[in-house]
Design an enzyme around this catalytic site. Structure first.
Site, PDB file in Angstrom:
ATOM      1  N   GLU A  48      13.491  27.150  27.142  1.00 28.47           N
ATOM      2  CA  GLU A  48      12.339  27.373  27.921  1.00 28.47           C
ATOM      3  C   GLU A  48      11.355  26.452  27.639  1.00 28.47           C
ATOM      4  O   GLU A  48      10.459  26.150  28.429  1.00 28.47           O
ATOM      5  CB  GLU A  48      12.117  28.772  27.937  1.00 28.47           C
ATOM      6  CG  GLU A  48      13.121  29.775  28.530  1.00 28.47           C
ATOM      7  CD  GLU A  48      14.280  30.137  27.557  1.00 28.47           C
ATOM      8  OE1 GLU A  48      14.274  29.690  26.551  1.00 28.47           O
ATOM      9  OE2 GLU A  48      14.875  30.916  28.025  1.00 28.47           O
ATOM     10  N   PHE A 110      14.778  46.371  25.409  1.00 29.84           N
ATOM     11  CA  PHE A 110      15.501  45.233  25.095  1.00 29.84           C
ATOM     12  C   PHE A 110      14.842  43.995  25.832  1.00 29.84           C
ATOM     13  O   PHE A 110      14.721  43.968  26.957  1.00 29.84           O
ATOM     14  CB  PHE A 110      17.110  45.272  25.531  1.00 29.84           C
ATOM     15  CG  PHE A 110      17.830  44.119  25.261  1.00 29.84           C
ATOM     16  CD1 PHE A 110      17.937  43.663  23.994  1.00 29.84           C
ATOM     17  CD2 PHE A 110      18.188  43.460  26.198  1.00 29.84           C
ATOM     18  CE1 PHE A 110      18.499  42.148  23.592  1.00 29.84           C
ATOM     19  CE2 PHE A 110      18.951  42.060  25.909  1.00 29.84           C
ATOM     20  CZ  PHE A 110      19.235  41.752  24.756  1.00 29.84           C
ATOM     21  N   GLN A 111      14.810  42.927  25.053  1.00 34.33           N
ATOM     22  CA  GLN A 111      13.808  41.607  25.579  1.00 34.33           C
ATOM     23  C   GLN A 111      12.602  41.934  26.305  1.00 34.33           C
ATOM     24  O   GLN A 111      12.145  41.315  27.172  1.00 34.33           O
ATOM     25  CB  GLN A 111      14.857  40.939  26.611  1.00 34.33           C
ATOM     26  CG  GLN A 111      16.039  40.081  25.718  1.00 34.33           C
ATOM     27  CD  GLN A 111      16.931  39.209  26.670  1.00 34.33           C
ATOM     28  OE1 GLN A 111      16.903  39.157  27.767  1.00 34.33           O
ATOM     29  NE2 GLN A 111      17.388  38.451  25.945  1.00 34.33           N
ATOM     30  N   LYS A 160      11.571  43.483  36.495  1.00 42.28           N
ATOM     31  CA  LYS A 160      13.034  43.470  37.189  1.00 42.28           C
ATOM     32  C   LYS A 160      13.076  44.144  38.555  1.00 42.28           C
ATOM     33  O   LYS A 160      13.617  43.812  39.675  1.00 42.28           O
ATOM     34  CB  LYS A 160      14.045  43.961  36.371  1.00 42.28           C
ATOM     35  CG  LYS A 160      15.415  44.043  37.048  1.00 42.28           C
ATOM     36  CD  LYS A 160      16.410  44.181  36.089  1.00 42.28           C
ATOM     37  CE  LYS A 160      17.897  44.224  36.551  1.00 42.28           C
ATOM     38  NZ  LYS A 160      19.080  44.558  35.651  1.00 42.28           N
ATOM     39  N   MET A 469       2.304  10.229  11.011  1.00 39.42           N
ATOM     40  CA  MET A 469       0.827  10.197  11.262  1.00 39.42           C
ATOM     41  C   MET A 469       0.732  11.137   9.852  1.00 39.42           C
ATOM     42  O   MET A 469      -0.589  10.887   9.235  1.00 39.42           O
ATOM     43  CB  MET A 469       0.308  11.007  12.426  1.00 39.42           C
ATOM     44  CG  MET A 469      -1.095  11.062  12.459  1.00 39.42           C
ATOM     45  SD  MET A 469      -1.828   9.392  12.430  1.00 39.42           S
ATOM     46  CE  MET A 469      -2.019   8.897  13.938  1.00 39.42           C
TER      47      MET A 469
END
Lengths: 558, 172
Positions: A48, A110-111, A160, A469
């Site tokens: 993502e 969940f999630q 949802k 760097m």
């Protein structure tokens, strides 16, 4: 219609035809609706974070709002770095996240993650839609906020059950309903008049141009002002492409790795005209010694950036495009012969340079060759670190929206997915990611995305076997104690390219640089070029942290 | 130089708005002295009264940053307005072994109210500017403060007065 279908209708009304995303449990209904949707192309990423940077690269290169999509919980949290990157550089983006059903919110389902809470400090605004009735208006507001005023990312969290509930959808709202949001675009007339008078009086004026000029599409207006007034220009990292690199009044980048000429000009000027820039610490060096002789005019759309770091004499709040146009129309024609002559002398005496070599490939040489071959027509993205600075120093730009780099947040792993996003928005352009061997590995999984959708991005790895760097700082300021920066030969990038179905080159001789670049640019697919470059090359010149802008060190180059 | 400012912030009456304002102060290391929130005459809006402290630059940033929040409808710097300020404190003061009469005298002087009485303590309500409340606290400290809660300052601008009213001193 159900919420998923309404959402897609809203996106279409906003002109969205591409979304970078990844599916998951709670967004299943939305992906199901996308399955049948012809007008919106979903680019399936591999992580993502990649989706967020792609939306960002798409937005920076096209000027349109970029859209990314992730599921709840880990999907949403994976967007966070990409959202913060867009926020720091004021990039218009709408991030859509799934959320657990409204009845479960707060239950550690969940999630589940409180993504509006998590992202609150790194978005321009965010929403959670708890009722399908609010969906369309929220999307309208989100796109409006993201793209107007000082642009920025807006996150919309969608439970949802909002996707699955049904309602009649007749029309998309024509206006946002935001009584607390009224960005000022027109500059105050009196302030503009003061600015004009101040510019006309100045003997050594300097335009200090930032990313706001690119965002507001004000490059042309800037050029007209410069041509009428003969005021030299220095640009920040975010505005390398705001003004043509080869213009005789372009002094180059200022700040930590800027040109001596630009930094000396800041220190000597008697009037600094900041346009869409925010006096970042990488620009100012020691603030107390910044532009000591200069009065300051600050043109910015964001009132909070005015007098935040440096006290400003004449602030002008508003859109750079309008204000530059207004100033140009009011100001008299001017010349600054002596001042320009002085800057030309600095330029001549202290050009950006490096010690070239016949036995090694110098990273700067590779960037110079890219500039030569692409003639300012390519879109260049960068990762973060030495590769980013060399890309900024040695590339040549002609047009705005052709240099995409994470300036504010400094996100390693930005350049490659941003290049994919830019390629998606500019199918006919050559898009090149200038990378280091460290940062390219941070979103390397997107090779699969680029190959799958045939985005023929060219990846140039300036491979020195170090996190360069940080190594440079360890060399200069930490007694060469190279703690955790050595990553030599950890990857065979040619095999890696092949593993993903792309083309790979390893380049070890200087003589092969140009030839390989030409071949790669002509190739129709994705290419990784692994340039084995000089190992301990440093970025010069440099203003050490805490020093004033004119106190530059250069490793004995000058 | 550090100053204190009272800022009235009209915001959308929506969940998460308090978090945005609080997050702004913590994220930018602004100093907040008190914050009071409640509904207004318009139920779609809430009003926050924030007392903040900082130098001129910081206070200017606070006003601008608050204005920048999308859910913020209006920001008023009450320090430049003529306004009425009030704060309420509930203080449980120990009374065992001390003179109750002496405490009652202090309560009377400050026009405070005793709300609850026991052999060990009096619970007192005092209303006024934060200066007055601080003054009251100073006076009752020697009795022993067992518990205390303060609401934080709230403020409203004064109504516009006619010249005649002002001359009569009715603005106080």
């Amino acid at each position: 219609m159900n919420g998923s279908q309404i959402l897609l209708e809203c996106l279409k009304k906003e002109g969205v035809d591409i979304v970078f995303g990844y599916p998951g449990g709670v967004v299943l209904p939305l992906f199901d609706a996308l399955y049948a949707e012809k007008a919106i192309n979903l680019v399936l990423v591999r992580h993502e974070q990649g989706a967020a940077h792609m939306a960002d690269g798409y937005a920076r290169s096209t000027g349109k709002v970029g859209v990314c999509l992730a599921t709840s919980g880990p999907g949403a949290t994976n967007l966070v770095t990409g959202i913060a990157t867009a926020y720091m550089d004021s990039i218009p983006m709408v991030a859509l996240t799934g959320q657990v059903a409204t009845s479960l919110i707060g239950n550690d389902a969940f999630q589940e993650a409180d993504i509006t809470g998590i992202t609150r400090p790194i978005v321009k605004h965010n929403y959670i839609v708890k009722d399908i009735k609010d969906l369309a208006q929220t999307i309208k507001n989100a796109f409006h906020i993201a793209s107007t005023g000082k642009p920025g990312p807006v996150l919309v969290d969608l439970p949802k059950d909002v996707f699955t509930s049904e309602m009649d959808f007749t029309s998309y709202p024509s206006h946002p309903n935001l009584r607390g949001y009224k960005p000022v675009c027109e500059g105050n007339k009196l302030q503009i008049k003061k600015a004009v008078e101040m510019i006309e009086k100045a003997e050594r004026p300097l335009l200090y141009v930032g990313g706001g000029v690119v965002l507001s599409g004000a490059s042309e207006e800037l050029m007209k002002l410069v041509e009428k007034t003969e005021i030299p220009v220095t640009t920040t990292l975010m505005a390398m492409d705001a003004f043509p690199s080869d213009h005789k009044l372009n002094l180059g980048m200022l700040g930590m790795h800027g040109t001596r000429c630009a930094n000396y000009a800041v220190q000597e000027s008697d009037l600094l005209i900041a346009v869409g820039a925010r006096f970042d610490d990488r620009v100012t060096g020691k603030v107390a010694d910044f532009a000591p002789h200069a009065k300051i005019i600050h043109i910015d759309i964001d009132p909070t950036s005015i007098s935040k770091i440096v006290k400003v004499d004449v602030p002008v709040v508003g859109d750079a495009k309008n204000i530059l146009k207004e100033i140009t129309s009011q100001i008299k024609k001017m010349e600054h012969k002596d001042w320009v002559k002085q800057t030309e002398e600095w330029s001549k005496e202290f050009p950006l340079t490096y010690r070239d070599s016949e036995t090694e490939i110098k990273p700067q040489y590779v960037v110079e060759k890219i500039a030569e071959l692409t003639k300012g027509e390519a879109i260049i993205t960068t990762e973060v670190g030495q590769n980013q600075m060399w890309a900024a120093q040695f590339s040549k730009f002609k047009k705005p929206r052709t240099f995409l780099t994470s300036g504010g947040l400094g996100t390693m792993g930005y350049g490659f997915p941003a290049a994919i996003g830019a390629q998606a928005g500019n199918p006919d352009k050559l898009v090149i990611d200038i990378a280091g061997d460290g940062s390219i590995q941070m979103n390397i999984q997107e090779l699969a995305t680029a190959v799958k959708y045939n985005y023929p991005v060219k990846i140039v790895i300036l491979n020195n076997g170090w996190l360069g760097m940080v190594r440079q700082w360890q060399e200069l300021f930490f007694g060469k104690r190279y703690s955790s920066t050595f990553i030599e030969d950890s990857v065979d990038f040619v095999k890696l390219a092949e593993a993903y179905g792309a083309k790979g080159y390893r380049i070890e001789k200087k003589a092969d640089v140009e030839k390989t670049l030409k071949e790669a640019f002509a190739h129709k697919g994705l290419v990784i070029m692994d340039f084995k470059t000089s190992r301990e090359e440093n970025v010069w010149p440099m203003v050490p942290t805490g020093a004033a802008l004119h106190s530059m060190i250069d490793g004995g180059l000058a | 130089m550090e100053q204190t400012k009272i800022i009235a912030v009209t915001v959308e009456n929506q969940p998460g708005v308090l978090a945005r304002v609080a997050g702004l102060f913590s994220g930018r290391a602004f100093n907040i002295i008190s914050l009071a929130v409640g509904e207004t005459e318009d139920e779609s809006m809430s009003r926050m009264t924030i007392v903040a402290r900082g130098d001129e630059g910081v206070l200017e940033q606070i006003l601008k940053q608050l204005n920048k929040l999308i859910d913020v409808i209006k920001v008023v710097d009450m320090s430049v307005e003529k306004c009425i300020q009030r704060e309420l404190a509930l203080i449980k003061v120990g009374v065992d072994g001390k003179s109750k009469q002496e405490l009652m005298t202090v309560v009377d002087i400050f026009r405070a109210k005793v709300l609850d009485v026991s052999n060990e303590s009096f619970t007192i309500e005092v209303t006024g500017t934060d200066e007055k409340i601080n003054g009251f606290i100073d006076m009752v400290e020697s009795f022993g403060i067992k518990e205390m809660v303060r609401t934080g300052t709230i403020a409203l601008t004064r109504a516009k007065k006619t010249k005649k009213q002002e001359a009569k001193g009715e603005s106080k």
